[in-house]
Design a protein around this motif. Structure first.
Motif, PDB file in Angstrom:
ATOM      1  N   ASN A 239       1.152  -0.906   0.314  1.00  8.13           N
ATOM      2  CA  ASN A 239      -0.035   0.401   0.370  1.00  8.13           C
ATOM      3  C   ASN A 239       1.238   1.230  -0.038  1.00  8.13           C
ATOM      4  OD1 ASN A 239      -1.388   2.036   1.460  1.00  8.13           O
ATOM      5  ND2 ASN A 239      -3.148   0.837   1.258  1.00  8.13           N
ATOM      6  N   GLU A 240       0.862   1.873  -0.839  1.00  9.79           N
ATOM      7  CA  GLU A 240       1.151   3.861  -1.003  1.00  9.79           C
ATOM      8  C   GLU A 240       1.353   4.613   0.099  1.00  9.79           C
ATOM      9  OE1 GLU A 240       2.364   7.154  -4.267  1.00  9.79           O
ATOM     10  OE2 GLU A 240       0.694   5.487  -4.543  1.00  9.79           O
ATOM     11  N   SER A 241      -0.290   4.664   0.635  1.00  9.24           N
ATOM     12  CA  SER A 241       0.080   5.619   1.919  1.00  9.24           C
ATOM     13  C   SER A 241       0.950   5.020   3.288  1.00  9.24           C
ATOM     14  CB  SER A 241      -1.030   5.600   2.120  1.00  9.24           C
ATOM     15  OG  SER A 241      -1.337   4.550   2.515  1.00  9.24           O
ATOM     16  N   VAL A 242       0.267   3.660   3.252  1.00  3.22           N
ATOM     17  CA  VAL A 242       1.608   2.855   4.620  1.00  3.22           C
ATOM     18  C   VAL A 242       3.404   2.726   3.841  1.00  3.22           C
ATOM     19  CG1 VAL A 242       2.522   0.533   5.411  1.00  3.22           C
ATOM     20  CG2 VAL A 242      -0.194   1.239   5.093  1.00  3.22           C
ATOM     21  N   ARG A 243       3.462   2.858   2.794  1.00  2.00           N
ATOM     22  CA  ARG A 243       5.082   3.012   2.358  1.00  2.00           C
ATOM     23  C   ARG A 243       5.658   4.227   2.785  1.00  2.00           C
ATOM     24  NH1 ARG A 243       4.123  -0.286  -2.332  1.00  2.00           N
ATOM     25  NH2 ARG A 243       3.362   2.327  -3.628  1.00  2.00           N
ATOM     26  N   LEU A 244       4.895   5.420   2.842  1.00  2.00           N
ATOM     27  CA  LEU A 244       5.440   6.606   2.790  1.00  2.00           C
ATOM     28  C   LEU A 244       5.263   6.760   4.605  1.00  2.00           C
ATOM     29  CD1 LEU A 244       2.690   8.656   0.178  1.00  2.00           C
ATOM     30  CD2 LEU A 244       5.955   8.429   0.845  1.00  2.00           C
ATOM     31  N   GLU A 245       4.191   6.657   5.117  1.00  2.93           N
ATOM     32  CA  GLU A 245       3.411   6.661   6.542  1.00  2.93           C
ATOM     33  C   GLU A 245       5.089   6.167   6.988  1.00  2.93           C
ATOM     34  OE1 GLU A 245       0.053   6.585   7.769  1.00  2.93           O
ATOM     35  OE2 GLU A 245      -0.667   5.879   6.602  1.00  2.93           O
TER      36      GLU A 245
END
Length: 403
Positions: A239-245
């Motif tokens: 998940n992209e948002s999880v990667r950013l967090e």
């Protein structure tokens, strides 16, 4: 001027203690030195005793002798319960960790020194102290206390700022370490203990390369698919948002501890296919974990709770702690089973609107933003439920029932 590098080094050592609890005395030594303190404690209040609540020192600086601590607490338990209630009353609201000075304990220093426990502490060279709640969900657990000599006086300026800088990280490390600390105490075989837990644990280097993963994390890799390990052995969130967090938490130890005394709110939620369910991901930095056989390791520990699983939680205790009604307690129990609102509506023979309203009330009362935070909170109240019962146990450990 405050030594920012010194503070950063202390913060890193704090997170090492999350996975190696034996490090806490050494960590508290560093914190005391940072604030020019006489010493420091992490403690709790045991409310399960038949003879009434007792203050107990879980960890303390190495210059304090255990027999003297136990003698002091035995002699002054009632005064300490009174003082700790006062410290807590001045810092219970909000999420942040506040260090409360002993000036709140009496109208004047002269009157404070009339207290029997203050006189005993003075005989030990302690003339000033302060206390803090490190976990406002667990009112009687994870208390912090720091003591000062007459020469040093109460903390102010850079000394006080240093304490405020490290306390949210102590709070988070203790909260995350709740999954493992009791098992470590019983077994002392850390890597073996990891495989007994129902929470996924993965340790990675600073570049993201997987060093080790326990059985539950491997199960999540295979069955949930929230992560993959690429050809360079790096852990990658799908998940992209999880990667950013995760990248934000991996970037600096200073990016941790943002929610003070409610660290569960810092967890990253990786959505699952099941409605309203997610992996609850928590990250702590690591500096030198001896358990890995590395002399200078720098990386991170990732704790992953799969809230789509069923957990047998102590609903009566939670209901009392958060003033839940009988109906709300029943709702909480069904949420812990992983039921959707529609499924709860069918089981309880209530309208979907009624159930949705009750779920929102439970979330509000427990200060949870969503179901995943709620389940994370609920599982904190019985860490031993994380033990995998398919693995044989030794000794006289208490039985744990999981669904």
């Amino acid at each position: 001027m405050q030594d920012n590098q010194g503070v950063d080094r202390v913060i890193l050592s704090i997170y090492d203690a999350a996975v190696e609890p034996d490090r806490w005395p050494e960590v508290l030594d560093r914190i005391a030195k940072l604030a020019d303190a006489r010493g420091a404690f992490i403690f709790d209040i045991d409310t399960s005793r038949r003879d009434g609540p007792r203050v107990g020192a879980t960890y303390h600086t190495t210059n304090y002798e255990r027999p003297l601590i136990e003698a002091y607490l035995k002699a002054h338990n009632e005064e300490e319960l009174r003082d700790q209630a006062t410290f807590a009353a001045f810092s219970r609201s909000g999420d942040q960790v506040e260090l409360v000075p002993d000036t709140v304990l009496a109208p004047s220093r002269q009157e404070l020194m009339q207290h029997a426990n203050a006189q005993t502490m003075a005989s030990y060279g302690i003339h000033h102290r302060a206390g803090a709640l490190l976990n406002k969900d667990h009112y009687y657990s994870d208390r912090f206390a720091v003591q000062f000599s007459q020469r040093a006086g109460p903390p102010s300026g850079d000394r006080l700022r240093a304490l405020h800088a490290v306390m949210p990280h102590i709070a988070k490390a203790l909260n995350v370490g709740r999954h493992t600390s009791r098992q470590f105490t019983a077994r002392h075989a850390i890597l073996d203990v990891f495989d007994l837990l129902r929470i996924g644990i993965c340790i990675v280097t600073a570049s993201g390369e997987v060093v080790m993963a326990n059985k539950e994390f491997e199960r999540q890799l295979d069955e949930v698919g929230a992560f993959r390990v690429d050809h360079t052995k790096r852990l990658v969130a799908r998940n992209e948002s999880v990667r950013l967090e995760l990248s934000n938490l991996f970037a600096s130890a200073g990016n941790h501890g943002k929610f003070g005394a409610r660290p569960r709110k810092e967890a990253i939620l990786h959505p699952l296919e099941q409605e309203g369910m997610a992996l609850c991901l928590e990250v702590t930095p690591l500096f030198m974990p001896d358990m890995l056989g590395e002399r200078a390791f720098s990386g991170f520990a990732l704790f992953s709770l799969d809230t789509s699983q069923t957990y047998n939680i102590d609903t009566s205790f939670l209901a009392q702690a958060f003033s839940l009604t009988k109906s709300e307690e029943a709702i909480l129990s069904m949420l812990a089973e992983g039921l959707t609102n529609a499924q709860i509506s069918e089981r309880r023979d209530r309208s979907l609107e009624t159930v949705s309203s009750q779920v929102k009330t439970v979330l509000a009362k427990t200060m949870s933003q969503n179901r995943t935070q709620l389940i994370r909170l609920a599982t904190e109240f019985n860490p031993r439920m994380f033990v995998d019962q398919t693995v044989p146990h030794t000794g006289d450990e208490e039985q744990v029932h999981t669904k």
